[in-house]
Design a protein around this motif. Structure first.
Motif, PDB file in Angstrom:
ATOM      1  N   LEU A  41       0.804  -1.057  -0.122  1.00 35.96           N
ATOM      2  CA  LEU A  41      -0.059  -0.210  -0.127  1.00 35.96           C
ATOM      3  C   LEU A  41       0.847   1.147   0.056  1.00 35.96           C
ATOM      4  O   LEU A  41       1.870   1.427   0.707  1.00 35.96           O
ATOM      5  CB  LEU A  41      -0.819  -0.009   1.184  1.00 35.96           C
ATOM      6  N   GLU A  42       0.705   2.035  -1.017  1.00 36.27           N
ATOM      7  CA  GLU A  42       1.735   3.279  -0.879  1.00 36.27           C
ATOM      8  C   GLU A  42       0.705   4.431  -0.995  1.00 36.27           C
ATOM      9  O   GLU A  42      -0.609   4.535  -1.307  1.00 36.27           O
ATOM     10  CB  GLU A  42       2.176   3.617  -2.143  1.00 36.27           C
ATOM     11  N   ARG A  43       1.070   5.628  -0.124  1.00 36.05           N
ATOM     12  CA  ARG A  43       0.679   6.715   0.010  1.00 36.05           C
ATOM     13  C   ARG A  43       1.217   7.858  -0.914  1.00 36.05           C
ATOM     14  O   ARG A  43       2.399   7.787  -1.167  1.00 36.05           O
ATOM     15  CB  ARG A  43       1.026   7.054   1.398  1.00 36.05           C
ATOM     16  N   SER A  44       0.259   8.678  -1.667  1.00 33.92           N
ATOM     17  CA  SER A  44       0.973   9.753  -2.417  1.00 33.92           C
ATOM     18  C   SER A  44       1.791  10.721  -1.644  1.00 33.92           C
ATOM     19  O   SER A  44       1.183  11.283  -0.404  1.00 33.92           O
ATOM     20  CB  SER A  44      -0.324  10.408  -3.220  1.00 33.92           C
ATOM     21  N   LYS A  45       2.746  11.218  -2.208  1.00 35.35           N
ATOM     22  CA  LYS A  45       3.751  12.014  -1.511  1.00 35.35           C
ATOM     23  C   LYS A  45       3.127  13.656  -2.358  1.00 35.35           C
ATOM     24  O   LYS A  45       3.726  14.605  -1.967  1.00 35.35           O
ATOM     25  CB  LYS A  45       5.165  12.036  -1.819  1.00 35.35           C
ATOM     26  N   GLY A  46       2.257  13.524  -3.094  1.00 37.55           N
ATOM     27  CA  GLY A  46       1.755  14.503  -4.002  1.00 37.55           C
ATOM     28  C   GLY A  46       1.956  14.349  -5.545  1.00 37.55           C
ATOM     29  O   GLY A  46       3.057  14.013  -5.820  1.00 37.55           O
ATOM     30  N   GLY A  47       1.159  14.294  -6.271  1.00 35.11           N
ATOM     31  CA  GLY A  47       1.224  14.045  -7.630  1.00 35.11           C
ATOM     32  C   GLY A  47       1.660  12.348  -7.906  1.00 35.11           C
ATOM     33  O   GLY A  47       1.368  11.646  -6.925  1.00 35.11           O
ATOM     34  N   TRP A  48       2.171  12.295  -8.862  1.00 31.93           N
ATOM     35  CA  TRP A  48       2.689  10.498  -9.026  1.00 31.93           C
ATOM     36  C   TRP A  48       4.104  10.344  -8.654  1.00 31.93           C
ATOM     37  O   TRP A  48       4.862   9.883  -9.108  1.00 31.93           O
ATOM     38  CB  TRP A  48       2.657  10.359 -10.707  1.00 31.93           C
ATOM     39  N   SER A  49       3.926  10.480  -7.104  1.00 32.50           N
ATOM     40  CA  SER A  49       5.105  10.275  -6.463  1.00 32.50           C
ATOM     41  C   SER A  49       4.656   9.535  -5.086  1.00 32.50           C
ATOM     42  O   SER A  49       3.742  10.145  -4.386  1.00 32.50           O
ATOM     43  CB  SER A  49       5.921  11.689  -5.921  1.00 32.50           C
ATOM     44  N   TRP A  50       4.896   8.468  -4.960  1.00 34.46           N
ATOM     45  CA  TRP A  50       4.377   7.331  -4.067  1.00 34.46           C
ATOM     46  C   TRP A  50       5.624   6.910  -3.055  1.00 34.46           C
ATOM     47  O   TRP A  50       6.741   6.902  -3.215  1.00 34.46           O
ATOM     48  CB  TRP A  50       3.887   6.223  -4.505  1.00 34.46           C
ATOM     49  N   ASP A  90      -6.633  -1.959 -14.401  1.00 38.45           N
ATOM     50  CA  ASP A  90      -5.968  -3.354 -14.833  1.00 38.45           C
ATOM     51  C   ASP A  90      -5.224  -2.886 -16.146  1.00 38.45           C
ATOM     52  O   ASP A  90      -5.620  -2.665 -17.087  1.00 38.45           O
ATOM     53  CB  ASP A  90      -6.896  -4.516 -14.827  1.00 38.45           C
ATOM     54  N   HIS A  91      -3.980  -3.187 -16.281  1.00 41.00           N
ATOM     55  CA  HIS A  91      -3.325  -3.220 -17.406  1.00 41.00           C
ATOM     56  C   HIS A  91      -3.025  -1.572 -18.105  1.00 41.00           C
ATOM     57  O   HIS A  91      -3.007  -1.523 -19.426  1.00 41.00           O
ATOM     58  CB  HIS A  91      -3.350  -4.273 -18.293  1.00 41.00           C
ATOM     59  N   ALA A  92      -3.370  -0.735 -17.199  1.00 39.44           N
ATOM     60  CA  ALA A  92      -3.240   0.691 -17.866  1.00 39.44           C
ATOM     61  C   ALA A  92      -1.664   1.173 -17.613  1.00 39.44           C
ATOM     62  O   ALA A  92      -0.972   0.433 -16.966  1.00 39.44           O
ATOM     63  CB  ALA A  92      -3.977   1.528 -16.777  1.00 39.44           C
ATOM     64  N   VAL A  93      -1.325   1.834 -18.628  1.00 39.61           N
ATOM     65  CA  VAL A  93       0.120   2.355 -18.831  1.00 39.61           C
ATOM     66  C   VAL A  93       0.120   3.377 -17.745  1.00 39.61           C
ATOM     67  O   VAL A  93      -0.518   4.417 -17.609  1.00 39.61           O
ATOM     68  CB  VAL A  93       0.396   3.112 -19.986  1.00 39.61           C
ATOM     69  N   MET A  94       0.772   3.283 -16.497  1.00 42.05           N
ATOM     70  CA  MET A  94       0.669   4.057 -15.267  1.00 42.05           C
ATOM     71  C   MET A  94       1.966   5.153 -15.620  1.00 42.05           C
ATOM     72  O   MET A  94       2.937   5.012 -14.892  1.00 42.05           O
ATOM     73  CB  MET A  94       0.699   3.558 -14.168  1.00 42.05           C
ATOM     74  N   THR A  95       1.665   6.178 -16.097  1.00 37.53           N
ATOM     75  CA  THR A  95       2.597   7.290 -16.307  1.00 37.53           C
ATOM     76  C   THR A  95       2.512   8.386 -15.241  1.00 37.53           C
ATOM     77  O   THR A  95       3.265   9.415 -15.357  1.00 37.53           O
ATOM     78  CB  THR A  95       2.817   7.812 -17.789  1.00 37.53           C
ATOM     79  N   GLY A  96       1.504   8.283 -14.601  1.00 37.28           N
ATOM     80  CA  GLY A  96       0.977   9.480 -13.870  1.00 37.28           C
ATOM     81  C   GLY A  96       0.100  10.673 -14.655  1.00 37.28           C
ATOM     82  O   GLY A  96      -0.506  11.532 -14.072  1.00 37.28           O
TER      83      GLY A  96
END
Length: 122
Positions: A41-50, A90-96
């Motif tokens: 489980l990751e928490r956002s640090k703001g934006g696409w930063s976990w 599911d299987h999305a390209v996760m680029t933020g």
């Protein structure tokens, strides 16, 4: 497994006003490949930063996936009312880029929508 495999995004922002988020989601499960019956489980640090918040139990059986996240891990108190929103990807390209939900893989619900879960407490 990859970071694009069956991610669960969770928003707790109503209870954690001002908490960092990515597109209003404060947490994501499964961005890091699960190991030994534990998912990250990751928490956002703001934006696409976990950052890693906890390891949580999960089970995969055929096409069923169960994730067990303690309420306190999300900042909720047991027995108290809470509301959260969640989305599966599911299987999305996760680029933020939130638009990935429209272009790649599968999401539930579709696009930028999310499910809402509310409880009045015990």
């Amino acid at each position: 497994d990859s970071e694009a495999w069956m991610n669960l995004f969770i928003s707790t922002e109503a209870e954690n006003a001002g908490a960092p988020s990515w597109e209003h989601f404060n947490y994501v499960v499964n961005r890091c490949a699960p190991q030994n019956g534990r998912a990250v489980l990751e928490r956002s640090k703001g934006g696409w930063s976990w950052e890693k918040a906890a390891e949580v139990d999960y089970q995969l059986s055929g096409n069923l996936l169960l994730v067990k996240i303690p309420l306190k891990t999300l900042g909720f108190e047991a027995g108290k009312p809470f509301t959260l929103r969640f989305k599966w990807s599911d299987h999305a390209v996760m680029t933020g880029d939130i638009m990935d939900f429209y272009l790649y893989g599968s999401t539930a619900p579709v696009g930028r929508f999310s499910y809402r879960f509310e409880t009045k407490g015990l």
